[in-house]
Design a protein around this motif. Structure first.
Motif, PDB file in Angstrom:
ATOM      1  N   LYS A   1       0.604  -0.991  -0.135  1.00 15.52           N
ATOM      2  CA  LYS A   1       0.256   0.027   0.008  1.00 15.52           C
ATOM      3  C   LYS A   1       1.031   1.306   0.290  1.00 15.52           C
ATOM      4  CE  LYS A   1      -1.312   1.623   4.354  1.00 15.52           C
ATOM      5  NZ  LYS A   1      -2.275   1.473   5.449  1.00 15.52           N
ATOM      6  N   GLY A   2       0.123   2.301  -0.308  1.00 10.06           N
ATOM      7  CA  GLY A   2       1.004   3.346  -0.513  1.00 10.06           C
ATOM      8  C   GLY A   2       0.277   5.043  -0.758  1.00 10.06           C
ATOM      9  N   LYS A   3       0.738   6.038  -1.652  1.00 16.16           N
ATOM     10  CA  LYS A   3       0.000   6.693  -2.265  1.00 16.16           C
ATOM     11  C   LYS A   3       0.660   6.804  -3.755  1.00 16.16           C
ATOM     12  CE  LYS A   3      -1.752   9.338   2.380  1.00 16.16           C
ATOM     13  NZ  LYS A   3      -2.236  10.545   2.064  1.00 16.16           N
ATOM     14  N   HIS A   4       0.325   7.757  -4.611  1.00 13.94           N
ATOM     15  CA  HIS A   4       0.412   7.971  -5.874  1.00 13.94           C
ATOM     16  C   HIS A   4       0.390   9.408  -5.816  1.00 13.94           C
ATOM     17  CE1 HIS A   4      -1.519   4.590  -7.230  1.00 13.94           C
ATOM     18  NE2 HIS A   4      -2.277   5.612  -6.818  1.00 13.94           N
ATOM     19  N   THR A   5       1.019   9.996  -6.816  1.00 17.74           N
ATOM     20  CA  THR A   5       0.396  11.187  -7.451  1.00 17.74           C
ATOM     21  C   THR A   5       0.395  11.079  -8.950  1.00 17.74           C
ATOM     22  OG1 THR A   5       3.067  12.553  -7.855  1.00 17.74           O
ATOM     23  CG2 THR A   5       1.858  12.593  -6.182  1.00 17.74           C
ATOM     24  N   PHE A   6      -0.517  11.892  -9.701  1.00 14.76           N
ATOM     25  CA  PHE A   6      -0.470  12.066 -11.404  1.00 14.76           C
ATOM     26  C   PHE A   6      -0.104  13.317 -12.139  1.00 14.76           C
ATOM     27  CE2 PHE A   6      -3.695   8.451  -9.075  1.00 14.76           C
ATOM     28  CZ  PHE A   6      -3.068   7.785 -10.114  1.00 14.76           C
ATOM     29  N   GLN A   7       0.574  13.130 -13.107  1.00 15.23           N
ATOM     30  CA  GLN A   7       0.676  13.671 -13.585  1.00 15.23           C
ATOM     31  C   GLN A   7       0.294  14.327 -14.859  1.00 15.23           C
ATOM     32  OE1 GLN A   7       5.515  14.304 -13.354  1.00 15.23           O
ATOM     33  NE2 GLN A   7       5.450  15.541 -11.524  1.00 15.23           N
ATOM     34  N   GLU A   8       0.189  15.935 -15.560  1.00 13.03           N
ATOM     35  CA  GLU A   8       0.160  15.635 -16.662  1.00 13.03           C
ATOM     36  C   GLU A   8       0.815  16.887 -17.237  1.00 13.03           C
ATOM     37  OE1 GLU A   8      -4.154  17.331 -17.786  1.00 13.03           O
ATOM     38  OE2 GLU A   8      -5.280  15.149 -16.471  1.00 13.03           O
ATOM     39  N   LYS A   9       0.884  16.408 -18.580  1.00 14.00           N
ATOM     40  CA  LYS A   9       1.614  17.276 -19.509  1.00 14.00           C
ATOM     41  C   LYS A   9       0.855  18.825 -19.862  1.00 14.00           C
ATOM     42  CE  LYS A   9       5.163  15.633 -21.644  1.00 14.00           C
ATOM     43  NZ  LYS A   9       6.202  15.865 -23.127  1.00 14.00           N
ATOM     44  N   GLN A  10       1.583  19.829 -19.112  1.00 12.88           N
ATOM     45  CA  GLN A  10       0.166  20.785 -19.304  1.00 12.88           C
ATOM     46  C   GLN A  10       1.871  21.891 -20.580  1.00 12.88           C
ATOM     47  OE1 GLN A  10      -1.736  22.417 -15.868  1.00 12.88           O
ATOM     48  NE2 GLN A  10      -2.700  20.262 -16.582  1.00 12.88           N
ATOM     49  N   ASN A  11       1.377  22.306 -21.810  1.00 11.95           N
ATOM     50  CA  ASN A  11       2.256  23.683 -22.125  1.00 11.95           C
ATOM     51  C   ASN A  11       3.087  22.829 -22.064  1.00 11.95           C
ATOM     52  OD1 ASN A  11       0.317  25.172 -22.956  1.00 11.95           O
ATOM     53  ND2 ASN A  11      -0.122  26.054 -20.362  1.00 11.95           N
ATOM     54  N   GLY A  12       3.410  21.475 -23.093  1.00  8.05           N
ATOM     55  CA  GLY A  12       4.980  20.707 -22.559  1.00  8.05           C
ATOM     56  C   GLY A  12       6.146  20.661 -20.818  1.00  8.05           C
ATOM     57  N   ILE A  13       5.714  20.873 -20.000  1.00  7.97           N
ATOM     58  CA  ILE A  13       5.665  20.722 -18.164  1.00  7.97           C
ATOM     59  C   ILE A  13       4.796  19.893 -18.045  1.00  7.97           C
ATOM     60  CG2 ILE A  13       6.317  21.575 -16.514  1.00  7.97           C
ATOM     61  CD1 ILE A  13       7.373  23.922 -18.306  1.00  7.97           C
ATOM     62  N   PHE A  14       5.327  19.027 -17.178  1.00 10.76           N
ATOM     63  CA  PHE A  14       4.715  18.092 -16.106  1.00 10.76           C
ATOM     64  C   PHE A  14       3.558  18.883 -15.025  1.00 10.76           C
ATOM     65  CE2 PHE A  14       6.416  14.443 -18.657  1.00 10.76           C
ATOM     66  CZ  PHE A  14       5.026  14.131 -18.588  1.00 10.76           C
TER      67      PHE A  14
END
Length: 174
Positions: free
Chosen positions: A127-140
């Motif tokens: 078990k744990g935690k995770h984050t999610f990233q999206e690329k926006q304007n070329g930057i995560f």
């Protein structure tokens, strides 16, 4: 009975003794394995393959070697999926535009607990935690955070991901 306990009511020694007992009880009851153990390292390595290779790099073919045939995925937003549905969701959603989404394990959040049957190891809970990233304007940009619980099972001496709980998805705030 009250008169017997009365001399101990204000005793610092008794309070210290009770505190030590409570600490030891909590320590003994925590069955998490050490981070240096093989049982910790194996699911951690599998987690890395699962997310770094399949989610972040869209090497979807890696899923077949990791996931049990009777795999079940429970998501608090997307519902329940079996192996085929999960593979299709990764392929058609996350990997529709490869390189635009990333999942990162939150440092120090990973915990692993053994599963045994009569003293014989048959699996592990991770078990744990995770984050999610999206690329926006070329930057995560980190956009979300969630908890996960994985059940890894030893099948024919191979570790397979059998059950996943993905829950408490929230927008990310620093």
């Amino acid at each position: 009975m009250n008169s017997f306990l009365a001399p101990f009511k204000d005793s610092h020694l008794i309070k210290i003794f009770i505190s030590i007992i409570a600490f030891l009880y909590a320590f003994i009851m925590n069955a998490q394995v050490e981070k240096s153990s093989d049982l910790y390292k194996i699911p951690a390595a599998k987690d890395s393959i699962l997310f770094e290779r399949t989610f972040n790099k869209c090497e979807i073919e890696k899923l077949d070697t990791l996931i049990a045939e009777n795999f079940e995925f429970y998501h608090d937003v997307a519902g329940i999926q079996n192996k085929e549905e999960f593979n299709n969701a990764v392929k058609n959603n996350i990997c529709k535009n490869p390189g635009n989404m990333k999942r990162n394990l939150v440092s120090e959040s990973l915990e692993v607990f053994p599963l045994k049957n009569n003293g014989v190891l048959y699996g592990a809970i991770q078990k744990g935690k995770h984050t999610f990233q999206e690329k926006q304007n070329g930057i995560f940009k980190t956009v979300g955070i969630a908890n996960f619980t994985h059940v890894w099972i030893l099948e024919n001496s191979q570790w397979k991901l059998k059950r996943v709980l993905s829950y408490n998805h929230l927008p990310y705030t620093e």
